[in-house]
Scaffold this motif. Sequence first.
Motif, PDB file in Angstrom:
ATOM      1  N   ARG A  43      61.093 220.502  43.106  1.00  0.00           N
ATOM      2  CA  ARG A  43      61.811 221.041  41.958  1.00  0.00           C
ATOM      3  C   ARG A  43      61.157 220.721  40.622  1.00  0.00           C
ATOM      4  NH1 ARG A  43      66.562 218.535  42.835  1.00  0.00           N
ATOM      5  NH2 ARG A  43      66.095 217.451  40.909  1.00  0.00           N
ATOM      6  N   GLY A  61      73.078 232.477  15.183  1.00  0.00           N
ATOM      7  CA  GLY A  61      71.631 232.407  15.343  1.00  0.00           C
ATOM      8  C   GLY A  61      71.219 233.284  16.508  1.00  0.00           C
ATOM      9  N   HIS A  62      70.092 232.986  17.124  1.00  0.00           N
ATOM     10  CA  HIS A  62      69.723 233.683  18.352  1.00  0.00           C
ATOM     11  C   HIS A  62      70.679 233.226  19.437  1.00  0.00           C
ATOM     12  CE1 HIS A  62      66.241 235.100  16.359  1.00  0.00           C
ATOM     13  NE2 HIS A  62      65.557 233.967  16.390  1.00  0.00           N
ATOM     14  N   THR A  64      70.388 231.374  21.774  1.00  0.00           N
ATOM     15  CA  THR A  64      69.945 230.163  22.476  1.00  0.00           C
ATOM     16  C   THR A  64      71.115 229.303  22.924  1.00  0.00           C
ATOM     17  OG1 THR A  64      69.697 229.100  20.336  1.00  0.00           O
ATOM     18  CG2 THR A  64      67.714 230.035  21.309  1.00  0.00           C
ATOM     19  N   LYS A  65      72.276 229.525  22.307  1.00  0.00           N
ATOM     20  CA  LYS A  65      73.457 228.748  22.668  1.00  0.00           C
ATOM     21  C   LYS A  65      73.792 228.894  24.156  1.00  0.00           C
ATOM     22  CE  LYS A  65      78.326 228.296  21.429  1.00  0.00           C
ATOM     23  NZ  LYS A  65      79.382 228.745  20.515  1.00  0.00           N
ATOM     24  N   LEU A  67      71.591 229.675  26.595  1.00  0.00           N
ATOM     25  CA  LEU A  67      70.482 229.400  27.526  1.00  0.00           C
ATOM     26  C   LEU A  67      70.823 228.348  28.595  1.00  0.00           C
ATOM     27  CD1 LEU A  67      67.266 229.638  25.316  1.00  0.00           C
ATOM     28  CD2 LEU A  67      67.895 231.095  27.235  1.00  0.00           C
ATOM     29  N   PRO A  68      71.632 227.326  28.266  1.00  0.00           N
ATOM     30  CA  PRO A  68      71.970 226.348  29.323  1.00  0.00           C
ATOM     31  C   PRO A  68      72.734 226.965  30.495  1.00  0.00           C
ATOM     32  CG  PRO A  68      72.430 225.411  27.165  1.00  0.00           C
ATOM     33  CD  PRO A  68      72.114 226.875  26.943  1.00  0.00           C
ATOM     34  N   ARG A  71      71.421 227.561  34.539  1.00  0.00           N
ATOM     35  CA  ARG A  71      71.502 226.112  34.804  1.00  0.00           C
ATOM     36  C   ARG A  71      70.249 225.483  35.383  1.00  0.00           C
ATOM     37  NH1 ARG A  71      76.146 226.956  37.904  1.00  0.00           N
ATOM     38  NH2 ARG A  71      77.895 227.312  36.524  1.00  0.00           N
ATOM     39  N   GLN A  72      69.735 226.116  36.431  1.00  0.00           N
ATOM     40  CA  GLN A  72      68.577 225.488  37.064  1.00  0.00           C
ATOM     41  C   GLN A  72      67.339 225.612  36.196  1.00  0.00           C
ATOM     42  OE1 GLN A  72      68.577 223.477  39.617  1.00  0.00           O
ATOM     43  NE2 GLN A  72      70.771 223.750  39.856  1.00  0.00           N
ATOM     44  N   TRP A  74      67.350 225.770  33.010  1.00  0.00           N
ATOM     45  CA  TRP A  74      67.583 224.841  31.901  1.00  0.00           C
ATOM     46  C   TRP A  74      67.160 223.435  32.321  1.00  0.00           C
ATOM     47  CZ3 TRP A  74      68.145 225.321  26.961  1.00  0.00           C
ATOM     48  CH2 TRP A  74      68.654 224.266  26.200  1.00  0.00           C
ATOM     49  N   ARG A  75      67.485 223.114  33.561  1.00  0.00           N
ATOM     50  CA  ARG A  75      67.189 221.776  34.046  1.00  0.00           C
ATOM     51  C   ARG A  75      65.687 221.540  34.192  1.00  0.00           C
ATOM     52  NH1 ARG A  75      68.977 219.287  39.871  1.00  0.00           N
ATOM     53  NH2 ARG A  75      69.116 217.126  39.187  1.00  0.00           N
ATOM     54  N   ARG A  79      65.570 223.032  28.679  1.00  0.00           N
ATOM     55  CA  ARG A  79      66.048 222.020  27.748  1.00  0.00           C
ATOM     56  C   ARG A  79      64.921 221.278  27.045  1.00  0.00           C
ATOM     57  NH1 ARG A  79      68.722 218.198  32.424  1.00  0.00           N
ATOM     58  NH2 ARG A  79      66.824 217.105  33.034  1.00  0.00           N
ATOM     59  N   SER A  80      63.709 221.341  27.604  1.00  0.00           N
ATOM     60  CA  SER A  80      62.607 220.670  26.927  1.00  0.00           C
ATOM     61  C   SER A  80      61.633 221.678  26.325  1.00  0.00           C
ATOM     62  CB  SER A  80      61.881 219.737  27.904  1.00  0.00           C
ATOM     63  OG  SER A  80      61.469 220.464  29.023  1.00  0.00           O
ATOM     64  N   ARG A 130      76.558 234.002  37.895  1.00  0.00           N
ATOM     65  CA  ARG A 130      75.226 233.436  37.859  1.00  0.00           C
ATOM     66  C   ARG A 130      74.677 233.544  39.265  1.00  0.00           C
ATOM     67  NH1 ARG A 130      74.220 228.620  39.906  1.00  0.00           N
ATOM     68  NH2 ARG A 130      72.170 227.730  39.540  1.00  0.00           N
TER      69      ARG A 130
ATOM     70  N   SER B  34      73.091 223.811  23.464  1.00  0.00           N
ATOM     71  CA  SER B  34      71.874 224.276  22.830  1.00  0.00           C
ATOM     72  C   SER B  34      72.314 225.171  21.677  1.00  0.00           C
ATOM     73  CB  SER B  34      71.045 225.059  23.857  1.00  0.00           C
ATOM     74  OG  SER B  34      70.023 225.764  23.215  1.00  0.00           O
ATOM     75  N   GLY B  35      71.357 225.714  20.955  1.00  0.00           N
ATOM     76  CA  GLY B  35      71.710 226.650  19.902  1.00  0.00           C
ATOM     77  C   GLY B  35      71.577 226.069  18.517  1.00  0.00           C
ATOM     78  N   ASN B  36      72.020 226.832  17.536  1.00  0.00           N
ATOM     79  CA  ASN B  36      71.784 226.489  16.131  1.00  0.00           C
ATOM     80  C   ASN B  36      72.604 225.324  15.609  1.00  0.00           C
ATOM     81  OD1 ASN B  36      69.918 228.408  15.814  1.00  0.00           O
ATOM     82  ND2 ASN B  36      70.960 229.501  14.157  1.00  0.00           N
TER      83      ASN B  36
END
Lengths: 164, 268
Positions: A43, A61-62, A64-65, A67-68, A71-72, A74-75, A79-80, A130, B34-36
Amino acid sequence: MVFALTSAPATAAEIELSIEIPRLNVSEYHRPYVAAWIQTADRKLVRNLTVWYQMRDTDEGHGTKWLPDLRQWWRVSGRSLDVPVDGVTGATQPAGKHALTFTDKQPHLADLPPGKYTLIVEAAREVGGREMVKIPFTWPPASSQKFDAKGEKELGEVTLSVKP
Amino acid sequence: MKIASFLSIALVVTLSQIASAHKVWLLPSQTTLSGNDPWVTVDAAVSNDLFYFNHHPLRLDNVVITAPDGGSAEAQNPSTGKYRSVFDVQLEQEGTYSIALMNQGLFASWVENGERKRWRGSAATFATEVPANAENLKVTESVGRVETFVTNGAPTKEALKPTGVGIELVTATHPNDLYAGEKTQFQLLVEGKPAAGLEVEIIRGGTRYRDSQEEISVTTDENGEFTVALDKPGMYWLSTSSQDEKGKTAQAKTRRLSYAATLEVLPQ
């Protein structure tokens, strides 16, 4: 003939990926966020191939909120990762089949060490579900191979073609 | 007479069971963000069921929020209602926040003119409020921590560093990186040192919708460690407590330590 032989090693090994986003008859439809990446058996992310999310500016914003919610992905990566990433991230796509090609000359696959990998396509939809589809493959491929997988809800047909 | 003593025993047993069944918890609206401009809102309550507001709000006197850089963050919009308290946290930094309620204090009881007196307060007010020569004085020190963790972006560990106060949880796996079916190793510390033999109870939320608590009981080994596989996704409540004679206040013979954490386990 001679030319063809000598030039053979120069031809690029490549991956063709087709991701189908099914047409869903739901009361509130949002285009799914989709990530396709290559990871090892334990993994670890090897390469991001593509990530589709809401890139249009809103008051949050975009997108991106959310994106988590992948899940996988993101993991193992999200997230990085500092999005957007050139050549990887893009806008969400409508229902239909989306074909993508990556050669070993592109950063997505360049210097990918030989080994056994899994291609993962994950989709997450706001107020929806999902789903993940996994396809194991070997790199570099000895011969041209085509793998099919099918999602049940959030993903349709996913095909991976590897060519030496 | 026999009936009376039987009843009083039954009552004591029932009361203690009720007391032990009460669960204190903080519940974040999200654990991974995440996000702004990410925010979480946190519920704080005491209840029988997880995670339902059906008994008591938790007081918000001692909210301790540790930011990813190790500094502290403010609880915003605090409010206490009938069944729950609530506050917001703005996650201005990238990384992991620990959000805790730290309750430290002294309980005292003594006899004055044949009457039983009870007092609770801090070590500072003890000397002025409790008579020095109180008859039959019993003092108990208590240190309780209730906490949860939320992460903006990639998880970090700075805010998870033990402080050496009370019972603390150290996770080999990051507390915001728990997935169903994967084994997770935890360690419990008392005063910063591995705590052997602590009995830990772990219960998945949504107890209202199943017929049993399905609690997982584990005991820490000689290194204060235990390993569990949390098989189903959900919000989990982990708790432990202990009692010893190592109170920091000279008058306190006994010390009660308690710990509770809310952890999210995601599906694979």
